[in-house]
Write a protein that holds these residues in place. Sequence first.
Motif, PDB file in Angstrom:
ATOM      1  N   ALA A 117      -2.226  28.895 112.511  1.00 12.00           N
ATOM      2  CA  ALA A 117      -2.866  28.562 111.122  1.00 12.00           C
ATOM      3  C   ALA A 117      -3.055  27.027 111.088  1.00 12.00           C
ATOM      4  O   ALA A 117      -4.061  26.558 110.657  1.00 12.00           O
ATOM      5  CB  ALA A 117      -2.129  29.248 109.956  1.00 12.00           C
ATOM      6  N   VAL A 118      -2.031  26.385 111.544  1.00 10.56           N
ATOM      7  CA  VAL A 118      -2.066  24.792 111.554  1.00 10.56           C
ATOM      8  C   VAL A 118      -3.357  24.493 112.418  1.00 10.56           C
ATOM      9  O   VAL A 118      -4.083  23.512 112.147  1.00 10.56           O
ATOM     10  CB  VAL A 118      -0.866  24.207 112.026  1.00 10.56           C
ATOM     11  CG1 VAL A 118      -1.010  22.836 112.323  1.00 10.56           C
ATOM     12  CG2 VAL A 118       0.329  24.338 111.079  1.00 10.56           C
ATOM     13  N   GLN A 119      -3.718  25.292 113.315  1.00  8.53           N
ATOM     14  CA  GLN A 119      -4.765  24.924 114.468  1.00  8.53           C
ATOM     15  C   GLN A 119      -5.994  25.218 113.621  1.00  8.53           C
ATOM     16  O   GLN A 119      -7.035  24.335 113.966  1.00  8.53           O
ATOM     17  CB  GLN A 119      -4.601  25.641 115.656  1.00  8.53           C
ATOM     18  CG  GLN A 119      -3.429  25.259 116.571  1.00  8.53           C
ATOM     19  CD  GLN A 119      -3.637  23.705 117.058  1.00  8.53           C
ATOM     20  OE1 GLN A 119      -4.751  23.113 117.217  1.00  8.53           O
ATOM     21  NE2 GLN A 119      -2.511  23.078 117.333  1.00  8.53           N
ATOM     22  N   ARG A 120      -6.011  26.336 113.120  1.00 13.01           N
ATOM     23  CA  ARG A 120      -7.295  26.523 112.064  1.00 13.01           C
ATOM     24  C   ARG A 120      -7.505  25.464 111.114  1.00 13.01           C
ATOM     25  O   ARG A 120      -8.583  24.785 110.858  1.00 13.01           O
ATOM     26  CB  ARG A 120      -7.226  27.961 111.657  1.00 13.01           C
ATOM     27  CG  ARG A 120      -7.132  29.068 112.615  1.00 13.01           C
ATOM     28  CD  ARG A 120      -7.706  30.132 111.954  1.00 13.01           C
ATOM     29  NE  ARG A 120      -7.015  30.678 110.813  1.00 13.01           N
ATOM     30  CZ  ARG A 120      -5.929  31.217 110.812  1.00 13.01           C
ATOM     31  NH1 ARG A 120      -5.407  31.697 112.084  1.00 13.01           N
ATOM     32  NH2 ARG A 120      -5.078  31.671 109.716  1.00 13.01           N
ATOM     33  N   VAL A 121      -6.634  24.708 110.499  1.00 10.89           N
ATOM     34  CA  VAL A 121      -6.497  23.934 109.628  1.00 10.89           C
ATOM     35  C   VAL A 121      -7.062  22.463 110.334  1.00 10.89           C
ATOM     36  O   VAL A 121      -8.153  21.991 109.861  1.00 10.89           O
ATOM     37  CB  VAL A 121      -5.291  23.392 108.954  1.00 10.89           C
ATOM     38  CG1 VAL A 121      -5.497  22.058 107.918  1.00 10.89           C
ATOM     39  CG2 VAL A 121      -4.877  24.621 107.874  1.00 10.89           C
ATOM     40  N   ARG A 122      -6.563  22.051 111.497  1.00  6.71           N
ATOM     41  CA  ARG A 122      -6.959  21.040 112.313  1.00  6.71           C
ATOM     42  C   ARG A 122      -8.482  20.979 112.783  1.00  6.71           C
ATOM     43  O   ARG A 122      -8.986  20.162 112.813  1.00  6.71           O
ATOM     44  CB  ARG A 122      -6.040  20.749 113.512  1.00  6.71           C
ATOM     45  CG  ARG A 122      -4.599  20.462 113.153  1.00  6.71           C
ATOM     46  CD  ARG A 122      -3.695  20.245 114.151  1.00  6.71           C
ATOM     47  NE  ARG A 122      -2.614  19.838 113.785  1.00  6.71           N
ATOM     48  CZ  ARG A 122      -1.410  19.825 114.681  1.00  6.71           C
ATOM     49  NH1 ARG A 122      -1.376  20.339 115.737  1.00  6.71           N
ATOM     50  NH2 ARG A 122      -0.233  19.488 114.250  1.00  6.71           N
ATOM     51  N   ALA A 123      -8.997  22.336 112.798  1.00  7.78           N
ATOM     52  CA  ALA A 123     -10.177  22.630 113.617  1.00  7.78           C
ATOM     53  C   ALA A 123     -11.498  22.292 112.221  1.00  7.78           C
ATOM     54  O   ALA A 123     -12.508  22.207 112.665  1.00  7.78           O
ATOM     55  CB  ALA A 123     -10.207  23.881 113.903  1.00  7.78           C
TER      56      ALA A 123
END
Length: 145
Positions: A117-123
């Motif tokens: 989920a953090v990776q999706r935010v960062r993307a």
Amino acid sequence: MDAIDEAIIRCVLRNARATYAQIGKAAGLSAPAAKRRLDRLVATGAIRGFTAVVDPQALAWHTEAFLEVYCTGNPTPAELRQALEDIPEVVEAWTVSGAADAVVHMLARDIPHLEQAVQRVRATAPVGRTESVIVLSRLLIRPGM
């Protein structure tokens, strides 16, 4: 906005699935009058939508974190909100003063789920970087605040 509108808003905040009859009873109106007033509140943007409130415990989402979000460029709060709203693990988000542009409250099943989920935010387009803090335990919760 008058006392009747406020009564309607209180009613749908308690139960977004309330019938027009229930809303009318709470506001002292007939069901058709309650529908007209509710439609007007939606049309003017006073009520932006209706939603389901899901208990994270029912989803078995026990891992909780806060992310400081640092944006690239100068996105508006609306642009940042739009970037985050389709990430279900984001349960709350605020723009803030200080070095970070926003703080995001996240819930996930476990650490791997949180990391995804953090990776999706960062993307998302406006996000340049994040800093994460994982919650170990909740010490105080004041419902309704």
